[in-house]
Design a protein around this motif. Structure first.
Motif, PDB file in Angstrom:
ATOM      1  N   GLN A 162       0.826  -1.210   0.000  1.00 18.52           N
ATOM      2  CA  GLN A 162       0.000   0.000   0.000  1.00 18.52           C
ATOM      3  C   GLN A 162       0.865   1.266   0.000  1.00 18.52           C
ATOM      4  O   GLN A 162       0.556   2.244  -0.696  1.00 18.52           O
ATOM      5  CB  GLN A 162      -0.940   0.001   1.213  1.00 18.52           C
ATOM      6  N   ASP A 163       1.951   1.260   0.777  1.00 13.87           N
ATOM      7  CA  ASP A 163       2.828   2.438   0.837  1.00 13.87           C
ATOM      8  C   ASP A 163       3.463   2.712  -0.520  1.00 13.87           C
ATOM      9  O   ASP A 163       3.542   3.864  -0.960  1.00 13.87           O
ATOM     10  CB  ASP A 163       3.919   2.248   1.895  1.00 13.87           C
ATOM     11  N   LYS A 164       3.923   1.652  -1.182  1.00  9.72           N
ATOM     12  CA  LYS A 164       4.533   1.816  -2.500  1.00  9.72           C
ATOM     13  C   LYS A 164       3.497   2.310  -3.512  1.00  9.72           C
ATOM     14  O   LYS A 164       3.799   3.161  -4.362  1.00  9.72           O
ATOM     15  CB  LYS A 164       5.143   0.487  -2.959  1.00  9.72           C
ATOM     16  N   PHE A 165       2.269   1.805  -3.420  1.00  7.14           N
ATOM     17  CA  PHE A 165       1.187   2.239  -4.318  1.00  7.14           C
ATOM     18  C   PHE A 165       0.898   3.724  -4.118  1.00  7.14           C
ATOM     19  O   PHE A 165       0.731   4.469  -5.089  1.00  7.14           O
ATOM     20  CB  PHE A 165      -0.065   1.405  -4.034  1.00  7.14           C
ATOM     21  N   ARG A 166       0.871   4.173  -2.857  1.00  8.74           N
ATOM     22  CA  ARG A 166       0.645   5.596  -2.577  1.00  8.74           C
ATOM     23  C   ARG A 166       1.809   6.440  -3.091  1.00  8.74           C
ATOM     24  O   ARG A 166       1.620   7.547  -3.611  1.00  8.74           O
ATOM     25  CB  ARG A 166       0.449   5.813  -1.075  1.00  8.74           C
ATOM     26  N   GLN A 167       3.041   5.919  -2.935  1.00  5.94           N
ATOM     27  CA  GLN A 167       4.214   6.654  -3.408  1.00  5.94           C
ATOM     28  C   GLN A 167       4.161   6.844  -4.920  1.00  5.94           C
ATOM     29  O   GLN A 167       4.431   7.943  -5.435  1.00  5.94           O
ATOM     30  CB  GLN A 167       5.496   5.898  -3.031  1.00  5.94           C
ATOM     31  N   ILE A 168       3.811   5.795  -5.641  1.00  7.24           N
ATOM     32  CA  ILE A 168       3.712   5.881  -7.102  1.00  7.24           C
ATOM     33  C   ILE A 168       2.656   6.899  -7.499  1.00  7.24           C
ATOM     34  O   ILE A 168       2.880   7.737  -8.382  1.00  7.24           O
ATOM     35  CB  ILE A 168       3.390   4.492  -7.696  1.00  7.24           C
ATOM     36  N   ASN A 169       1.506   6.868  -6.850  1.00 10.93           N
ATOM     37  CA  ASN A 169       0.440   7.814  -7.167  1.00 10.93           C
ATOM     38  C   ASN A 169       0.841   9.237  -6.831  1.00 10.93           C
ATOM     39  O   ASN A 169       0.543  10.174  -7.585  1.00 10.93           O
ATOM     40  CB  ASN A 169      -0.846   7.436  -6.431  1.00 10.93           C
ATOM     41  N   ARG A 170       1.519   9.413  -5.710  1.00 11.62           N
ATOM     42  CA  ARG A 170       1.976  10.756  -5.325  1.00 11.62           C
ATOM     43  C   ARG A 170       2.927  11.303  -6.385  1.00 11.62           C
ATOM     44  O   ARG A 170       2.835  12.474  -6.786  1.00 11.62           O
ATOM     45  CB  ARG A 170       2.662  10.701  -3.956  1.00 11.62           C
ATOM     46  N   PHE A 171       3.831  10.471  -6.854  1.00 12.88           N
ATOM     47  CA  PHE A 171       4.768  10.888  -7.883  1.00 12.88           C
ATOM     48  C   PHE A 171       4.034  11.280  -9.165  1.00 12.88           C
ATOM     49  O   PHE A 171       4.310  12.321  -9.766  1.00 12.88           O
ATOM     50  CB  PHE A 171       5.761   9.762  -8.160  1.00 12.88           C
ATOM     51  N   LEU A 172       3.076  10.467  -9.579  1.00 13.96           N
ATOM     52  CA  LEU A 172       2.343  10.755 -10.812  1.00 13.96           C
ATOM     53  C   LEU A 172       1.474  12.003 -10.678  1.00 13.96           C
ATOM     54  O   LEU A 172       1.265  12.731 -11.655  1.00 13.96           O
ATOM     55  CB  LEU A 172       1.494   9.551 -11.218  1.00 13.96           C
ATOM     56  N   GLU A 173       0.966  12.261  -9.476  1.00 12.27           N
ATOM     57  CA  GLU A 173       0.224  13.507  -9.257  1.00 12.27           C
ATOM     58  C   GLU A 173       1.134  14.715  -9.484  1.00 12.27           C
ATOM     59  O   GLU A 173       0.719  15.727 -10.059  1.00 12.27           O
ATOM     60  CB  GLU A 173      -0.335  13.541  -7.826  1.00 12.27           C
ATOM     61  N   MET A 174       2.385  14.596  -9.022  1.00 11.91           N
ATOM     62  CA  MET A 174       3.335  15.691  -9.217  1.00 11.91           C
ATOM     63  C   MET A 174       3.681  15.869 -10.696  1.00 11.91           C
ATOM     64  O   MET A 174       3.900  16.992 -11.158  1.00 11.91           O
ATOM     65  CB  MET A 174       4.609  15.415  -8.406  1.00 11.91           C
ATOM     66  N   VAL A 175       3.742  14.762 -11.424  1.00 14.40           N
ATOM     67  CA  VAL A 175       3.976  14.841 -12.868  1.00 14.40           C
ATOM     68  C   VAL A 175       2.770  15.470 -13.559  1.00 14.40           C
ATOM     69  O   VAL A 175       2.916  16.327 -14.442  1.00 14.40           O
ATOM     70  CB  VAL A 175       4.253  13.441 -13.443  1.00 14.40           C
ATOM     71  N   GLU A 176       1.589  15.063 -13.136  1.00 14.29           N
ATOM     72  CA  GLU A 176       0.352  15.575 -13.728  1.00 14.29           C
ATOM     73  C   GLU A 176       0.282  17.094 -13.625  1.00 14.29           C
ATOM     74  O   GLU A 176      -0.198  17.772 -14.534  1.00 14.29           O
ATOM     75  CB  GLU A 176      -0.841  14.925 -13.021  1.00 14.29           C
ATOM     76  N   ASP A 177       0.788  17.635 -12.528  1.00 12.19           N
ATOM     77  CA  ASP A 177       0.738  19.080 -12.299  1.00 12.19           C
ATOM     78  C   ASP A 177       1.598  19.870 -13.286  1.00 12.19           C
ATOM     79  O   ASP A 177       1.380  21.080 -13.465  1.00 12.19           O
ATOM     80  CB  ASP A 177       1.197  19.415 -10.872  1.00 12.19           C
ATOM     81  N   VAL A 178       2.595  19.216 -13.884  1.00 11.49           N
ATOM     82  CA  VAL A 178       3.522  19.959 -14.757  1.00 11.49           C
ATOM     83  C   VAL A 178       3.456  19.490 -16.210  1.00 11.49           C
ATOM     84  O   VAL A 178       4.353  19.795 -17.005  1.00 11.49           O
ATOM     85  CB  VAL A 178       4.977  19.855 -14.226  1.00 11.49           C
ATOM     86  N   LEU A 179       2.402  18.788 -16.572  1.00 12.84           N
ATOM     87  CA  LEU A 179       2.278  18.303 -17.954  1.00 12.84           C
ATOM     88  C   LEU A 179       2.326  19.434 -18.966  1.00 12.84           C
ATOM     89  O   LEU A 179       2.847  19.275 -20.075  1.00 12.84           O
ATOM     90  CB  LEU A 179       0.967  17.524 -18.125  1.00 12.84           C
ATOM     91  N   ASP A 180       1.772  20.588 -18.590  1.00  8.29           N
ATOM     92  CA  ASP A 180       1.717  21.721 -19.529  1.00  8.29           C
ATOM     93  C   ASP A 180       3.099  22.253 -19.900  1.00  8.29           C
ATOM     94  O   ASP A 180       3.242  22.985 -20.884  1.00  8.29           O
ATOM     95  CB  ASP A 180       0.876  22.859 -18.945  1.00  8.29           C
ATOM     96  N   TYR A 181       4.114  21.918 -19.100  1.00 10.49           N
ATOM     97  CA  TYR A 181       5.469  22.395 -19.399  1.00 10.49           C
ATOM     98  C   TYR A 181       6.195  21.471 -20.384  1.00 10.49           C
ATOM     99  O   TYR A 181       7.260  21.827 -20.889  1.00 10.49           O
ATOM    100  CB  TYR A 181       6.299  22.510 -18.116  1.00 10.49           C
ATOM    101  N   LEU A 182       5.634  20.296 -20.632  1.00  9.83           N
ATOM    102  CA  LEU A 182       6.278  19.341 -21.530  1.00  9.83           C
ATOM    103  C   LEU A 182       5.790  19.540 -22.955  1.00  9.83           C
ATOM    104  O   LEU A 182       4.588  19.711 -23.183  1.00  9.83           O
ATOM    105  CB  LEU A 182       5.980  17.910 -21.069  1.00  9.83           C
ATOM    106  N   PRO A 183       6.675  19.519 -23.930  1.00 13.02           N
ATOM    107  CA  PRO A 183       6.282  19.761 -25.325  1.00 13.02           C
ATOM    108  C   PRO A 183       5.327  18.690 -25.843  1.00 13.02           C
ATOM    109  O   PRO A 183       5.394  17.525 -25.439  1.00 13.02           O
ATOM    110  CB  PRO A 183       7.614  19.735 -26.077  1.00 13.02           C
TER     111      PRO A 183
END
Length: 397
Positions: A162-183
């Protein structure tokens, strides 16, 4: 027969409530058989997932909590046997009705109905339906998570993962926030330095390539050849054609001339600075770095004002780590990046939970004020830092 009719009537009432999402909570307590295999309590509530309305069964054991998401159309089939066979007491809260259910040893039900006087406003029920959405949801099997041993073949997350699953989701949430900066007009090139077992690398590939349908190329780099071989084998098994793993050192890697995103997870000591330097020199739009084992400043920091801190090794070590990340952020801001320091995962699991996220605006402009602040800070602590040397071509001489 009266009690049998109660069960039939309950089933008739439940299904339309569940389908409409107006049943906003059910609490099952007092298990008939107590032991490690029986949850002390189960709480059921509606959640809105990408696939539609589900009901989440949250089971509380002595030392763990397990979650299972069931489609609304099937929730009654899961709930009724629990009420009849496993728990003595059940409270069901529906928008207009409360049901208090007692179940005897033979599985016969006694139900008391009363009007719901809590006057639950509509938005509260909707909040249950809009329970925090994870980028990757439990309940639907995700191939790479199954292969990595995080999820079962039917979409349940293993209790110990469960901890690893939350960590992966937390990371992807942070990526999701900056998608607009990627070409979006070309293939994205991403490098993960110090990828290790590559949980986040596979997650990033799945999210961007499978879910976002972006054209991407990801390279994972690590010094451990056996781990790299396992990662390449898994990428091939998953048919992740644009994901590859290489054995190599961050500082020496010269395989690309341009990269859009650089990820580092627990790159040790100045390896984090080498990765950040590579990212800046490549013109990376996004940098995401979780530092680790920061020793460079520890023997350097010196200021009599801080004697109460620096005379204690543990406190000095923590201060030096914070100062290191402060310097990294300040230098990135000096050359024009926008920087955030974020909590990566719950600090109860690891103290190494800070993530540096930096994004590159369309035009980099040197920030004189940030540079002056950095100069004052390093002079105050009497330190020199590797990242300044690595970024020297971007800084005043």
């Amino acid at each position: 027969m009266k009690e049998d009719n109660q069960l039939v009537q309950l089933q008739k009432e439940l299904q339309p409530w569940l389908t409409a999402g107006t049943l906003y909570q059910a609490i099952l307590s007092s298990p008939k058989i107590k032991g490690e295999q029986s949850a002390n309590k189960i709480v059921m509530r509606p959640v809105q997932l990408k696939e539609g309305l589900f009901y989440q069964f949250e089971s509380y054991y002595n030392n763990k909590v397990l979650h299972q998401n069931i489609p609304a159309a099937e929730a009654a089939e899961t709930l009724l046997p629990l009420i009849q066979d496993q728990y003595k007491q059940t409270l069901i809260k529906e928008k207009s009705t409360h049901l208090h259910i007692l179940t005897n040893k033979k599985g016969l039900l006694s139900i008391k109905r009363k009007r719901n006087e809590e006057q639950i406003p509509e938005q509260i029920i909707q909040q249950h339906n809009r329970q925090k959405r994870r980028v990757l949801e439990e309940g639907t099997p995700i191939t790479f998570l199954v292969e990595l041993g995080i999820m079962t073949s039917d979409g349940r997350v293993h209790a110990k993962k469960q901890d690893k699953f939350r960590q992966i989701n937390r990371f992807l949430e942070m990526v999701e926030d900056v998608l607009d900066y990627l070409p979006t007009d070309r293939t994205l090139k991403i490098v993960d330095f110090g990828c290790g077992k590559s949980y986040l690398t596979f997650a990033l590939y799945h999210y961007l390539s499978v879910e976002q349908q972006r054209n991407i190329e990801i390279i994972g780099l690590d010094l451990k050849s056996d781990v790299i071989q396992l990662c390449n084998d898994l990428a091939q098994k998953l048919d992740y054609k644009s994901l590859s793993f290489l054995v190599g050192d961050i500082a020496d890697y010269e395989g690309l001339s341009q990269v859009d995103m650089v990820v580092t997870l627990h790159a040790c000591d100045t390896a984090t600075d080498a990765a950040i330097g590579k990212a800046v020199n490549w013109g990376a739009s996004v940098i995401m770095s979780v530092p680790c084992c920061q020793h460079e400043l520890f023997p350097q920091v010196s200021n009599e004002i801080f004697t109460p801190l620096f005379s204690q090794g543990l406190l000095k070590e923590r201060f030096a780590s914070l100062a290191t990340d402060g310097i990294r952020g300040q230098l990135l801001e000096s050359i024009g990046y926008r920087v955030q320091m974020l909590e990566f995962i719950d600090p109860e699991h690891t103290p190494k939970n800070l993530l540096i996220r930096a994004v590159r605006p369309d035009v980099l402009s040197f920030n004189e004020q940030k540079w002056d602040q950095y100069q004052q800070f390093k002079q105050f602590l009497a330190v020199e830092h590797s990242l300044e040397k690595i970024l020297k071509s971007h800084l005043p001489s």
